[in-house]
Design a protein around this motif. Structure first.
Motif, PDB file in Angstrom:
ATOM      1  N   ASN A   1     -98.805  18.024 -24.757  1.00  0.00           N
ATOM      2  CA  ASN A   1     -97.901  18.619 -25.778  1.00  0.00           C
ATOM      3  C   ASN A   1     -96.845  17.622 -26.173  1.00  0.00           C
ATOM      4  N   LEU A   2     -95.549  17.912 -26.199  1.00  0.00           N
ATOM      5  CA  LEU A   2     -94.611  16.859 -26.682  1.00  0.00           C
ATOM      6  C   LEU A   2     -94.706  15.639 -26.356  1.00  0.00           C
TER       7      LEU A   2
ATOM      8  N   ALA B   1     -97.549  13.858 -27.722  1.00  0.00           N
ATOM      9  CA  ALA B   1     -97.028  13.317 -29.079  1.00  0.00           C
ATOM     10  C   ALA B   1     -96.209  11.946 -29.287  1.00  0.00           C
TER      11      ALA B   1
ATOM     12  N   SER C   1     -91.955  21.039 -32.984  1.00  0.00           N
ATOM     13  CA  SER C   1     -93.471  21.655 -33.071  1.00  0.00           C
ATOM     14  C   SER C   1     -93.857  21.040 -34.215  1.00  0.00           C
TER      15      SER C   1
ATOM     16  N   ILE D   1    -102.712  14.363 -26.681  1.00  0.00           N
ATOM     17  CA  ILE D   1    -101.683  15.083 -27.682  1.00  0.00           C
ATOM     18  C   ILE D   1    -101.826  16.658 -27.292  1.00  0.00           C
TER      19      ILE D   1
ATOM     20  N   TRP E   1     -94.940  17.405 -33.377  1.00  0.00           N
ATOM     21  CA  TRP E   1     -96.149  17.795 -32.524  1.00  0.00           C
ATOM     22  C   TRP E   1     -97.404  17.997 -33.359  1.00  0.00           C
TER      23      TRP E   1
END
Length: 65
Positions: free
Chosen positions: A48-49, A52, A19, A44, A22
């Motif tokens: 999400n991940l 990223a 997290s 991004i 991210w």
């Protein structure tokens, strides 16, 4: 039962680290002064991940070199 608590703690630490990664990539993208900032922000934010990691490997590395 103690094994499950330890695994949960490890999972929590890994989730926290991912997290933070991210959030770091999101902030780095917004601080970047390029013309495709909005596109990378949306990638991004919505992926999400995965987004990223894509930003880290494709855009950030190219900018730093």
């Amino acid at each position: 039962m103690e094994f499950l608590f330890g695994f949960g703690l490890l999972g929590g630490v890994i989730a926290l680290a991912l997290s933070l990664f991210w959030v770091w990539m999101l902030i780095d993208c917004l601080a970047n002064q390029s013309e495709d900032k909005l596109v990378w922000f949306l990638v991004i934010f919505f992926l999400n991940l995965l987004g990223a990691f894509l930003y880290y490997w494709l855009a950030r590395k190219k900018r730093l070199v």
